[in-house]
Scaffold this motif. Structure first.
Motif, PDB file in Angstrom:
ATOM      1  N   LEU A  28       0.865  -1.092   0.034  1.00 59.64           N
ATOM      2  CA  LEU A  28      -0.135  -0.058   0.061  1.00 59.64           C
ATOM      3  C   LEU A  28       0.937   1.287   0.115  1.00 59.64           C
ATOM      4  CD1 LEU A  28      -2.627   1.299   0.216  1.00 59.64           C
ATOM      5  CD2 LEU A  28      -2.680   1.384   2.685  1.00 59.64           C
ATOM      6  N   GLN A  29       1.677   1.337   0.781  1.00 59.78           N
ATOM      7  CA  GLN A  29       2.858   2.537   0.951  1.00 59.78           C
ATOM      8  C   GLN A  29       3.461   2.410  -0.289  1.00 59.78           C
ATOM      9  OE1 GLN A  29       5.167   1.719   4.600  1.00 59.78           O
ATOM     10  NE2 GLN A  29       3.499   2.564   5.819  1.00 59.78           N
ATOM     11  N   GLN A  30       4.004   1.702  -0.969  1.00 56.97           N
ATOM     12  CA  GLN A  30       4.526   1.808  -2.397  1.00 56.97           C
ATOM     13  C   GLN A  30       3.601   2.473  -3.460  1.00 56.97           C
ATOM     14  OE1 GLN A  30       6.037  -2.362  -3.159  1.00 56.97           O
ATOM     15  NE2 GLN A  30       8.172  -1.543  -2.339  1.00 56.97           N
ATOM     16  N   ALA A  31       2.417   2.102  -3.315  1.00 62.41           N
ATOM     17  CA  ALA A  31       1.201   2.517  -4.236  1.00 62.41           C
ATOM     18  C   ALA A  31       1.058   4.175  -4.103  1.00 62.41           C
ATOM     19  CB  ALA A  31       0.112   1.608  -4.272  1.00 62.41           C
ATOM     20  N   GLN A  32       0.986   4.246  -2.668  1.00 63.82           N
ATOM     21  CA  GLN A  32       0.809   5.650  -2.423  1.00 63.82           C
ATOM     22  C   GLN A  32       2.151   6.596  -2.792  1.00 63.82           C
ATOM     23  OE1 GLN A  32       0.272   5.144   1.820  1.00 63.82           O
ATOM     24  NE2 GLN A  32      -1.945   5.211   1.645  1.00 63.82           N
ATOM     25  N   LEU A  33       3.087   6.025  -2.725  1.00 64.73           N
ATOM     26  CA  LEU A  33       4.582   6.644  -2.998  1.00 64.73           C
ATOM     27  C   LEU A  33       4.418   6.925  -4.367  1.00 64.73           C
ATOM     28  CD1 LEU A  33       7.110   7.988  -1.903  1.00 64.73           C
ATOM     29  CD2 LEU A  33       8.238   5.675  -1.986  1.00 64.73           C
ATOM     30  N   ARG A  34       4.086   5.731  -5.345  1.00 62.61           N
ATOM     31  CA  ARG A  34       4.129   5.933  -6.815  1.00 62.61           C
ATOM     32  C   ARG A  34       3.252   6.809  -7.318  1.00 62.61           C
ATOM     33  NH1 ARG A  34       4.941   0.319  -6.729  1.00 62.61           N
ATOM     34  NH2 ARG A  34       2.559   0.041  -6.457  1.00 62.61           N
ATOM     35  N   LEU A  35       1.861   7.010  -6.576  1.00 62.51           N
ATOM     36  CA  LEU A  35       0.983   8.082  -6.984  1.00 62.51           C
ATOM     37  C   LEU A  35       1.716   9.448  -6.721  1.00 62.51           C
ATOM     38  CD1 LEU A  35      -1.861   8.965  -7.649  1.00 62.51           C
ATOM     39  CD2 LEU A  35      -2.576   8.543  -5.329  1.00 62.51           C
ATOM     40  N   LEU A  36       2.307   9.729  -5.388  1.00 63.17           N
ATOM     41  CA  LEU A  36       2.891  10.881  -5.141  1.00 63.17           C
ATOM     42  C   LEU A  36       3.894  11.430  -6.191  1.00 63.17           C
ATOM     43  CD1 LEU A  36       3.187  10.684  -1.203  1.00 63.17           C
ATOM     44  CD2 LEU A  36       1.908  12.040  -2.550  1.00 63.17           C
ATOM     45  N   GLN A  66       3.954  10.397  -9.231  1.00 58.85           N
ATOM     46  CA  GLN A  66       3.046  10.732 -10.363  1.00 58.85           C
ATOM     47  C   GLN A  66       2.771  12.136 -10.262  1.00 58.85           C
ATOM     48  OE1 GLN A  66       0.330   7.648 -10.872  1.00 58.85           O
ATOM     49  NE2 GLN A  66       1.916   6.349 -11.601  1.00 58.85           N
ATOM     50  N   ARG A  67       2.199  12.963  -9.271  1.00 55.33           N
ATOM     51  CA  ARG A  67       1.879  13.939  -9.060  1.00 55.33           C
ATOM     52  C   ARG A  67       2.668  14.962  -8.999  1.00 55.33           C
ATOM     53  NH1 ARG A  67      -3.164  13.262  -4.756  1.00 55.33           N
ATOM     54  NH2 ARG A  67      -4.554  11.875  -6.204  1.00 55.33           N
ATOM     55  N   LEU A  68       3.988  14.717  -8.615  1.00 57.54           N
ATOM     56  CA  LEU A  68       5.084  15.775  -8.424  1.00 57.54           C
ATOM     57  C   LEU A  68       5.431  16.669  -9.627  1.00 57.54           C
ATOM     58  CD1 LEU A  68       8.158  14.068  -6.699  1.00 57.54           C
ATOM     59  CD2 LEU A  68       6.427  16.006  -5.690  1.00 57.54           C
ATOM     60  N   PRO A  69       5.388  16.092 -10.899  1.00 56.00           N
ATOM     61  CA  PRO A  69       5.529  16.956 -11.981  1.00 56.00           C
ATOM     62  C   PRO A  69       4.297  17.850 -12.333  1.00 56.00           C
ATOM     63  CG  PRO A  69       6.232  14.610 -12.627  1.00 56.00           C
ATOM     64  CD  PRO A  69       5.599  14.690 -11.199  1.00 56.00           C
ATOM     65  N   ASP A  70       3.157  17.361 -11.832  1.00 59.55           N
ATOM     66  CA  ASP A  70       1.841  18.195 -11.945  1.00 59.55           C
ATOM     67  C   ASP A  70       2.000  19.249 -11.144  1.00 59.55           C
ATOM     68  OD1 ASP A  70       0.899  16.384 -13.639  1.00 59.55           O
ATOM     69  OD2 ASP A  70      -0.367  15.374 -12.321  1.00 59.55           O
ATOM     70  N   LYS A  71       2.571  19.291  -9.834  1.00 62.98           N
ATOM     71  CA  LYS A  71       2.644  20.452  -9.072  1.00 62.98           C
ATOM     72  C   LYS A  71       3.720  21.364  -9.473  1.00 62.98           C
ATOM     73  CE  LYS A  71       0.113  19.379  -5.320  1.00 62.98           C
ATOM     74  NZ  LYS A  71      -1.063  20.326  -4.756  1.00 62.98           N
ATOM     75  N   ALA A  72       4.789  20.782 -10.095  1.00 62.59           N
ATOM     76  CA  ALA A  72       5.817  21.665 -10.575  1.00 62.59           C
ATOM     77  C   ALA A  72       5.464  22.503 -11.420  1.00 62.59           C
ATOM     78  CB  ALA A  72       6.961  20.878 -10.800  1.00 62.59           C
ATOM     79  N   ASP A  73       4.586  21.949 -12.656  1.00 66.69           N
ATOM     80  CA  ASP A  73       4.138  22.617 -13.812  1.00 66.69           C
ATOM     81  C   ASP A  73       3.071  23.616 -13.514  1.00 66.69           C
ATOM     82  OD1 ASP A  73       6.255  21.147 -15.239  1.00 66.69           O
ATOM     83  OD2 ASP A  73       4.699  19.653 -15.897  1.00 66.69           O
ATOM     84  N   SER A  74       2.253  23.440 -12.620  1.00 63.14           N
ATOM     85  CA  SER A  74       1.233  24.270 -12.356  1.00 63.14           C
ATOM     86  C   SER A  74       1.544  25.669 -11.997  1.00 63.14           C
ATOM     87  CB  SER A  74       0.381  23.823 -10.951  1.00 63.14           C
ATOM     88  OG  SER A  74       1.125  23.886  -9.898  1.00 63.14           O
ATOM     89  N   ASN A  75       2.626  26.172 -11.349  1.00 63.01           N
ATOM     90  CA  ASN A  75       3.140  27.529 -10.976  1.00 63.01           C
ATOM     91  C   ASN A  75       4.403  27.829 -11.730  1.00 63.01           C
ATOM     92  OD1 ASN A  75       4.453  26.026  -9.086  1.00 63.01           O
ATOM     93  ND2 ASN A  75       3.423  26.950  -7.306  1.00 63.01           N
TER      94      ASN A  75
END
Length: 78
Positions: free
Chosen positions: A45-53, A55-64
């Motif tokens: 479960l923690q590995q799946a959550q980490l993969r999701l995070l 995946q979201r890192l580039p989205d956060k960096a690109d947003s602003n």
């Protein structure tokens, strides 16, 4: 005859003690196996959550157009 009876009683006692130890070891092994299975589920479960995070890192960096910095993130309870 008493010597043979005493020896048989000693052997019977030793066998009973070994059976008790074996039963306790089986219980311990099963308990450890259950614990390992639960820990593996937690790790998965923690590995799946980490993969999701990740995946979201580039989205956060690109947003602003700024590099993502977790220190600048506002926790959800604020």
């Amino acid at each position: 005859m008493d010597n043979i009876t005493d020896n048989l009683k000693q052997w019977q006692h030793r066998i009973e003690e070994l059976e008790i130890q074996s039963a306790l070891q089986e219980e311990t092994v099963q308990s450890l196996s259950d614990t390992i299975a639960r820990l593996q589920q937690t790790i998965d479960l923690q590995q799946a959550q980490l993969r999701l995070l990740y995946q979201r890192l580039p989205d956060k960096a690109d947003s602003n157009n700024e590099p993502f910095n977790p220190a600048n993130e506002i926790p959800p309870h604020y």
